[in-house]
Design an enzyme around this catalytic site. Structure first.
Site, PDB file in Angstrom:
ATOM      1  N   ASP A   1     -11.460   7.380  -3.539  1.00 20.97           N
ATOM      2  CA  ASP A   1     -11.882   8.238  -2.441  1.00 20.97           C
ATOM      3  C   ASP A   1     -12.568   9.452  -3.074  1.00 20.97           C
ATOM      4  OD1 ASP A   1     -12.213   9.415  -0.045  1.00 20.97           O
ATOM      5  OD2 ASP A   1     -10.090   9.597   0.448  1.00 20.97           O
TER       6      ASP A   1
ATOM      7  N   ASP B   1      -6.876   0.902   3.181  1.00 23.77           N
ATOM      8  CA  ASP B   1      -5.964   1.566   2.247  1.00 23.77           C
ATOM      9  C   ASP B   1      -5.055   2.475   3.041  1.00 23.77           C
ATOM     10  OD1 ASP B   1      -8.047   3.838   2.626  1.00 23.77           O
ATOM     11  OD2 ASP B   1      -6.372   4.783   1.569  1.00 23.77           O
TER      12      ASP B   1
ATOM     13  N   CYS C   1      11.664 -13.531   1.394  1.00 25.41           N
ATOM     14  CA  CYS C   1      10.662 -12.672   0.748  1.00 25.41           C
ATOM     15  C   CYS C   1      10.762 -12.856  -0.769  1.00 25.41           C
ATOM     16  CB  CYS C   1      10.888 -11.210   1.131  1.00 25.41           C
ATOM     17  SG  CYS C   1       9.813 -10.057   0.225  1.00 25.41           S
TER      18      CYS C   1
ATOM     19  N   CYS D   1       9.647 -10.773  -3.090  1.00 24.11           N
ATOM     20  CA  CYS D   1       9.522  -9.541  -3.882  1.00 24.11           C
ATOM     21  C   CYS D   1      10.722  -9.380  -4.814  1.00 24.11           C
ATOM     22  CB  CYS D   1       9.355  -8.317  -2.979  1.00 24.11           C
ATOM     23  SG  CYS D   1      10.891  -7.592  -2.385  1.00 24.11           S
TER      24      CYS D   1
ATOM     25  N   CYS E   1      13.986  -8.342  -3.030  1.00 21.54           N
ATOM     26  CA  CYS E   1      14.635  -9.392  -2.237  1.00 21.54           C
ATOM     27  C   CYS E   1      15.175 -10.524  -3.103  1.00 21.54           C
ATOM     28  CB  CYS E   1      13.676  -9.916  -1.174  1.00 21.54           C
ATOM     29  SG  CYS E   1      13.382  -8.723   0.156  1.00 21.54           S
TER      30      CYS E   1
ATOM     31  N   HIS F   1       8.993  -3.824  -1.930  1.00 21.23           N
ATOM     32  CA  HIS F   1       9.121  -4.724  -0.785  1.00 21.23           C
ATOM     33  C   HIS F   1       7.997  -4.496   0.223  1.00 21.23           C
ATOM     34  CE1 HIS F   1      10.727  -7.136   2.447  1.00 21.23           C
ATOM     35  NE2 HIS F   1      10.496  -6.106   3.244  1.00 21.23           N
TER      36      HIS F   1
END
Lengths: 375, 375
Positions: free
Chosen positions: B91, B268, B306, B308, B311, B337
């Site tokens: 940005d 984003d 999940c 991740c 998890c 997560h």
């Protein structure tokens, strides 16, 4: 738990050994990182496994207050609860009752104290503390002890030592009746403040109980380093050599080396992770701080050749930037590095003992580490 | 940079595409996690790579103030400095000049502002902002723009839109003269506040410059969601379909779905990581908070199935305990997560577009996500 003494140094009391614990073997001398609440601060378990740690310390006082025994019981113990599949040693909480609680009342029966979280009142007895550690499922548990500050008057130190021994007797009785010894080992804790005769008496009476291991408590509480080293050197003769000796609360590189020199096999301390969260990191030339402006344009790792995640992936300049920007990852990187540094130090110590050159390693390491002329 | 439009949905404006960037290809629609200071908050790059992210956002305003251009120049850019070997979009800092600085003075020449760190004064011009992003080495850079709050009076919005276009002209001139287009792409930013005629004019004039991609700025700043969706739907017709469209600052699951539906390719937002640090985590049934007492004895993962790290390794009960004990690792787990959840959502969206069932996926996901009756 079994302990095998593999080798003794000829020129010092340094020892090489191995603990065989329910969740794997651990080579000694060993440093145990502290995960007070059932996790290391700012480091996850994969990162701990990657470094190589096999044994961590957690704290019964904190776990008793939060999450509490009901959660731990329902979870099936701390290994299940946390997902840490290696060994756990738990401190009894005795030290925290004396250091953290605003209120406490000690009697022969036990200790009434207020929670540092919400002021609620709780009562620890030698039996309840073993019972709670059986709920935790600690591979090694500590008995309730009375820890006194240094300096303190002799009569107070003597009384606390006596009480610690009485409490240990009760803890052992409860342990013998209720605990599966294959799964959980109970150590005794040697107290006696800075008084050599009390230390001797505490060591002899504690060791007469033939427990799986012995802790040395009440040191590293602010006293002169020399007093600690002297007490360790003195105690060496009174603890059976076939039992592991655990010096509680010690974890600077210089203290680890001096502990090993005086026959200590196990150490724990919050220092490496707390120091990391303050920007301090270990190097072979001493500790230094990432905030230092000389690192602003330093695009080399924290320590050249270090195999930790932070050193393999990042530079001092970058980690300094993250630290100054209050990025949580900076705390992670510095904590990982410090735990790697102590892991490597202990491995190098073991190798030096193995190769009959511990005393040389001790001198060379400390010469470089304590002579900070290069910073 | 190249963009390939692979497929357009027949029943909505949803698009499937691919960005070919200097540090690897990125499938679109894509969500870009935000690493304001050159790192995600509470997540390291290995954890980002493990999830699968190929493109992150960083912020020129923050990096300009800290570590500053001298450090980034000496490091050889942000990729080298940080060790992140995949793509980076930056940005311009325009938004932060308006949202973070206590003091700013906008003129046609540029914007004078005070640093949020120390109050020091700095001057951004369209040229200097491109130049700084060339030092950063951003794979995709943004031009300086003037962002106005919603609601605002029409004349102010019109003036800011005109200034943004003038600044873009100057940024493009500087970019054409000084930047290697193979290595860094400059997008244009469409402004115009909530006024449809200004949005149309901004879109047409911005897109007439034939830039590699177009950003939609000044939305998700507190206005009604319906206004944002309406503007997106309206803009769709004015942006060439062979160019990527990037909706700045958007990252809730419902906004991502609505953005995609209206033809957006890139997003984003700090939301998933900030939410995680506040205990909030995404589930298919909506977002919820780990502090909730119903999770005290919940020994299941945050989301069943999940993939991740959190998890796979930990339970709600444990993460709740860590969060309540202020353990930094809890912030790491919840951030991981949430980023995994959005990564999976975007992958599922792409697959649904591929299989001509995006509109069905959209309806089913939102029906379950927004209907929180199960909590």
């Amino acid at each position: 738990m079994e302990f095998q003494l593999i080798k003794k140094s000829e020129k010092s009391s340094a020892r090489l050994g191995q603990l065989r614990l329910p969740h794997g073997s651990v080579d000694t001398p060993v440093f145990m990182p502290v995960g007070t609440n059932g996790i290391m601060k700012a480091i996850n378990f994969d990162q701990m496994r990657e470094i190589g740690y096999q044994l961590i310390l957690s704290n019964a006082y904190h776990l008793f207050l939060r999450p509490g025994s009901d959660v731990l019981k329902k979870a099936g113990g701390l290994h299940n609860f946390s997902g840490w599949d290696r060994n756990i040693l738990t401190d009894s909480g005795g030290f925290q009752v004396f250091s953290l609680s605003d209120f406490r009342k000690v009697s022969d029966e036990g200790v009434l104290f207020s929670s540092f979280l919400d002021g609620s009142r709780h009562f620890f007895t030698p039996e309840s503390v073993v019972e709670f550690q059986s709920i935790i499922g600690s591979d090694i548990m500590m008995p309730l002890d009375e820890c006194t500050p240094i300096p303190i008057d002799y009569p107070i130190a003597k009384k606390a030592m006596e009480r610690t021994l009485n409490w240990l007797n009760r803890a052992v009785d409860y342990y013998n009746q209720s605990i599966d010894k294959e799964k959980q080992a109970l150590f005794g804790i040697i107290q006696g403040n800075k008084f050599m005769d009390l230390r001797k008496e505490s060591a002899l009476r504690t060791c007469s109980m033939d427990l799986p291991g012995y802790s040395i408590g009440g040191l590293s509480v602010g006293e002169d380093k020399e007093i600690m080293y002297e007490i360790l050197a003195y105690l060496d003769q009174f603890i059976p050599e076939n039992k592991p000796r655990y010096l509680m609360g010690v974890g600077t590189p210089e203290d680890l080396l001096n502990g090993v020199k005086n026959g200590v096999d196990m150490f724990d301390c919050i220092f490496p992770t707390r120091a990391g969260r303050n920007g301090t990191f270990f190097t072979p030339k001493g500790k230094t701080n990432i905030k230092n402006s000389m690192y602003k344009y330093d695009f080399s790792p924290l320590v050249e050749g270090c195999q930790c995640y932070a050193c393999r992936n990042h530079t001092k300049s970058y980690i300094r930037h993250l630290f100054k920007a209050s990025e949580i990852t900076a705390l992670n990187f510095l904590s990982i590095h410090n735990l790697q540094f102590l892991y490597d130090l202990m491995r190098n110590i073991r190798q030096a003992i193995e190769e009959n050159r511990f005393e040389q390693f001790y001198a060379e390491f400390l010469d470089q580490y304590l002579n900070k002329s290069s910073f």
